[in-house]
Motif scaffolding. Structure first.
Motif, PDB file in Angstrom:
ATOM      1  N   LYS A 376      -9.732 -20.396 -83.927  1.00  0.00           N
ATOM      2  CA  LYS A 376      -8.540 -21.050 -84.461  1.00  0.00           C
ATOM      3  C   LYS A 376      -7.971 -20.399 -85.718  1.00  0.00           C
ATOM      4  O   LYS A 376      -6.812 -20.613 -86.044  1.00  0.00           O
ATOM      5  CB  LYS A 376      -8.851 -22.529 -84.747  1.00  0.00           C
ATOM      6  N   LEU A 377      -8.763 -19.644 -86.450  1.00  0.00           N
ATOM      7  CA  LEU A 377      -8.300 -19.042 -87.701  1.00  0.00           C
ATOM      8  C   LEU A 377      -8.145 -17.536 -87.535  1.00  0.00           C
ATOM      9  O   LEU A 377      -9.132 -16.829 -87.291  1.00  0.00           O
ATOM     10  CB  LEU A 377      -9.276 -19.346 -88.844  1.00  0.00           C
ATOM     11  N   SER A 378      -6.932 -17.050 -87.660  1.00  0.00           N
ATOM     12  CA  SER A 378      -6.682 -15.618 -87.478  1.00  0.00           C
ATOM     13  C   SER A 378      -7.353 -14.790 -88.567  1.00  0.00           C
ATOM     14  O   SER A 378      -7.693 -13.620 -88.359  1.00  0.00           O
ATOM     15  CB  SER A 378      -5.177 -15.342 -87.467  1.00  0.00           C
ATOM     16  N   GLU A 379      -7.553 -15.379 -89.752  1.00  0.00           N
ATOM     17  CA  GLU A 379      -8.171 -14.643 -90.864  1.00  0.00           C
ATOM     18  C   GLU A 379      -9.672 -14.448 -90.655  1.00  0.00           C
ATOM     19  O   GLU A 379     -10.295 -13.592 -91.296  1.00  0.00           O
ATOM     20  CB  GLU A 379      -7.972 -15.404 -92.191  1.00  0.00           C
ATOM     21  N   LEU A 380     -10.266 -15.239 -89.764  1.00  0.00           N
ATOM     22  CA  LEU A 380     -11.718 -15.263 -89.618  1.00  0.00           C
ATOM     23  C   LEU A 380     -12.180 -14.329 -88.513  1.00  0.00           C
ATOM     24  O   LEU A 380     -11.603 -14.276 -87.434  1.00  0.00           O
ATOM     25  CB  LEU A 380     -12.169 -16.696 -89.302  1.00  0.00           C
ATOM     26  N   SER A 381     -13.226 -13.567 -88.795  1.00  0.00           N
ATOM     27  CA  SER A 381     -13.855 -12.698 -87.805  1.00  0.00           C
ATOM     28  C   SER A 381     -15.355 -12.717 -88.054  1.00  0.00           C
ATOM     29  O   SER A 381     -15.827 -13.264 -89.050  1.00  0.00           O
ATOM     30  CB  SER A 381     -13.324 -11.265 -87.910  1.00  0.00           C
ATOM     31  N   PHE A 382     -16.102 -12.109 -87.149  1.00  0.00           N
ATOM     32  CA  PHE A 382     -17.556 -12.047 -87.325  1.00  0.00           C
ATOM     33  C   PHE A 382     -17.909 -11.364 -88.639  1.00  0.00           C
ATOM     34  O   PHE A 382     -18.745 -11.832 -89.404  1.00  0.00           O
ATOM     35  CB  PHE A 382     -18.188 -11.296 -86.146  1.00  0.00           C
ATOM     36  N   VAL A 383     -17.242 -10.252 -88.922  1.00  0.00           N
ATOM     37  CA  VAL A 383     -17.551  -9.462 -90.118  1.00  0.00           C
ATOM     38  C   VAL A 383     -17.128 -10.195 -91.390  1.00  0.00           C
ATOM     39  O   VAL A 383     -17.873 -10.232 -92.370  1.00  0.00           O
ATOM     40  CB  VAL A 383     -16.874  -8.083 -90.041  1.00  0.00           C
ATOM     41  N   SER A 384     -15.923 -10.794 -91.386  1.00  0.00           N
ATOM     42  CA  SER A 384     -15.464 -11.489 -92.594  1.00  0.00           C
ATOM     43  C   SER A 384     -16.365 -12.674 -92.924  1.00  0.00           C
ATOM     44  O   SER A 384     -16.612 -12.973 -94.092  1.00  0.00           O
ATOM     45  CB  SER A 384     -14.007 -11.943 -92.428  1.00  0.00           C
ATOM     46  N   TYR A 385     -16.878 -13.357 -91.914  1.00  0.00           N
ATOM     47  CA  TYR A 385     -17.796 -14.478 -92.140  1.00  0.00           C
ATOM     48  C   TYR A 385     -19.145 -13.979 -92.652  1.00  0.00           C
ATOM     49  O   TYR A 385     -19.820 -14.662 -93.427  1.00  0.00           O
ATOM     50  CB  TYR A 385     -17.973 -15.255 -90.841  1.00  0.00           C
ATOM     51  N   LEU A 386     -19.515 -12.779 -92.202  1.00  0.00           N
ATOM     52  CA  LEU A 386     -20.811 -12.211 -92.585  1.00  0.00           C
ATOM     53  C   LEU A 386     -20.912 -11.980 -94.090  1.00  0.00           C
ATOM     54  O   LEU A 386     -22.013 -11.907 -94.641  1.00  0.00           O
ATOM     55  CB  LEU A 386     -21.027 -10.895 -91.836  1.00  0.00           C
ATOM     56  N   ARG A 387     -19.775 -11.884 -94.775  1.00  0.00           N
ATOM     57  CA  ARG A 387     -19.777 -11.690 -96.229  1.00  0.00           C
ATOM     58  C   ARG A 387     -20.446 -12.850 -96.965  1.00  0.00           C
ATOM     59  O   ARG A 387     -20.892 -12.697 -98.100  1.00  0.00           O
ATOM     60  CB  ARG A 387     -18.339 -11.535 -96.738  1.00  0.00           C
ATOM     61  N   PHE A 388     -20.478 -14.006 -96.339  1.00  0.00           N
ATOM     62  CA  PHE A 388     -21.055 -15.186 -96.989  1.00  0.00           C
ATOM     63  C   PHE A 388     -22.496 -15.441 -96.556  1.00  0.00           C
ATOM     64  O   PHE A 388     -23.060 -16.481 -96.892  1.00  0.00           O
ATOM     65  CB  PHE A 388     -20.202 -16.420 -96.660  1.00  0.00           C
TER      66      PHE A 388
END
Length: 411
Positions: A376-388
């Protein structure tokens, strides 16, 4: 063939990770490979075809249950969103000017509360709908998304209808409803800790939009039906063991009939149109992922799990299994442990409940809430979430330790 199937499953998860780089929709790649591995299993069987068919039927039943529940919940939310009811309700409770740090705490607590009272799928849909109206910068949106995923997964562990794995453990007589209430305080602590971690670099205030338009009586009634459907699902599941999906579909049918009675004029849109507004990319992605996970189960990849309890202390093994649930669906993980006959005391069963319920938050593909957010969120990806990941791991660890500490004292 066993090696080839594992390689294709690994490829499917890699394609999810690199979606932004190759611009291949994850719903398409997972559905393609999810169906391919099962076709290959039938064409080149390693054992009896009937056994493979039985495994597929079992997997499809789990998928159908989740699909139908998700479709019903998403239809309700699509209607309420289009009418602005959810955002109006939340924004009327919030001040017009609020610091983002304060908003983070409120969003985290709302996500935890909604998932405790309803389930993590419905809570995810509601909270992500709220997030989409905030119009935050991409970096801030990602932080809020990580917090929402963790909070809704944390809220689901303390009630048997909040998470499927919690219900499975309860039905196996490993925990009681009273025991599960002990998970509330550690779950809240873990969520608040993550919120504090994610607040770094956020100092500004945000102006929230105000919605003062009147809400039609019919829309209020349908919102009430949504609440009654959620509470009815809880009651019917606990009192009569009615599957949640059945009660939710019944509630959806009542919504359709109520809308037809209220709006008999043909100028009003057909409420069935809201089913078409459900984002089927989300459902197809779920279908592909669950087919892949089902094949992992069919290949007996999860059979090694009980061996963890032979080489390390129970509380450590439970902690590790929670982390593994970020890679493999927590339902087959939980089933594998329950069927293994492993003996634990009440405190460790509570630790296990928390671990498999919250551990999936560590990766975006590790939980239903994460998969919904990813779609649902275009800003979110596997890699971007992995930062947290490091913050999520610390919050998960703190919550797990808290569960063991409280459970040891209370049981």
């Amino acid at each position: 063939m066993h090696t080839l199937l594992l390689a294709l499953i690994a490829l499917a998860f890699v394609l999810i990770v690199v979606e932004d780089m190759i611009h291949l929709n994850k719903a398409k790649s997972t559905l393609f490979l999810g169906t391919l591995v099962w076709i290959l299993a039938f064409v080149f069987p390693e054992h009896d075809v009937e056994q493979i068919k039985e495994g597929l039927n079992e997997n499809l039943l789990e998928i159908a249950t989740l699909w139908l529940f998700l479709m019903a919940a998403m239809t309700f939310v699509a209607y309420l969103n289009e009418k602005g009811l959810i955002t109006q309700l939340v924004y009327r409770l919030l001040p017009s000017q609020i610091k983002l740090r304060t908003l983070m705490i409120l969003v985290a607590m709302l996500g935890l509360l909604f998932s405790s009272l309803a389930d993590n799928i419905t809570a995810s849909l509601i909270m992500l709908s709220l997030l989409s109206t905030l119009k935050l910068e991409p970096k801030q949106t990602l932080k809020f998304a990580a917090l929402i995923v963790f909070s809704v997964n944390s809220g689901g562990v303390s009630l048997i209808t909040g998470d499927v794995t919690t219900l499975m453990i309860f039905l196996a007589d490993k925990v009681t409803i009273t025991n599960l209430f002990l998970l509330i305080a550690p779950a809240v602590f873990g969520v608040l800790l993550l919120a504090v971690f994610l607040m770094g670099g956020i100092n500004e205030e945000v102006t929230l939009p105000k919605f003062n338009r009147p809400i039609a009586f019919g829309d209020k009634l349908i919102a009430l039906l949504f609440l009654l459907t959620i509470t009815g699902t809880l009651f019917m599941s606990v009192a009569f063991s009615v599957p949640p999906v059945l009660t939710f579909l019944f509630g959806l049918s009542v919504m359709f009939l109520t809308h037809r009675v209220l709006y008999r004029s043909e100028t009003k849109p057909n409420v069935l149109d809201y089913v078409r507004e459900v984002e089927f990319d989300t459902l197809l992605f779920f279908l592909g992922v669950l087919l892949l996970v089902g094949m992992l189960k069919e290949l007996s990849v999860l059979d090694f799990l009980p061996q963890l309890y032979e080489v390390m202390p129970v509380y450590v093994a439970n902690y590790v299994v929670g982390i593994l649930s970020a890679l493999v669906d927590n339902v087959p993980l939980t089933a594998a442990i329950l069927k293994s006959g492993i003996e634990m005391d009440a405190a460790n069963w509570l630790g296990f409940t928390y671990a498999v319920g919250v551990g999936g938050s560590l990766l975006i593909i590790g939980s239903a809430a994460g998969v919904i957010a990813l779609s649902k969120l275009s800003e979110l990806s596997f890699v971007s979430y992995l930062r947290f990941f490091h913050w999520l791991l610390l919050a998960y660890t703190a919550g797990y330790v808290g569960v063991l500490a409280i459970a040891k004292l209370a049981t």
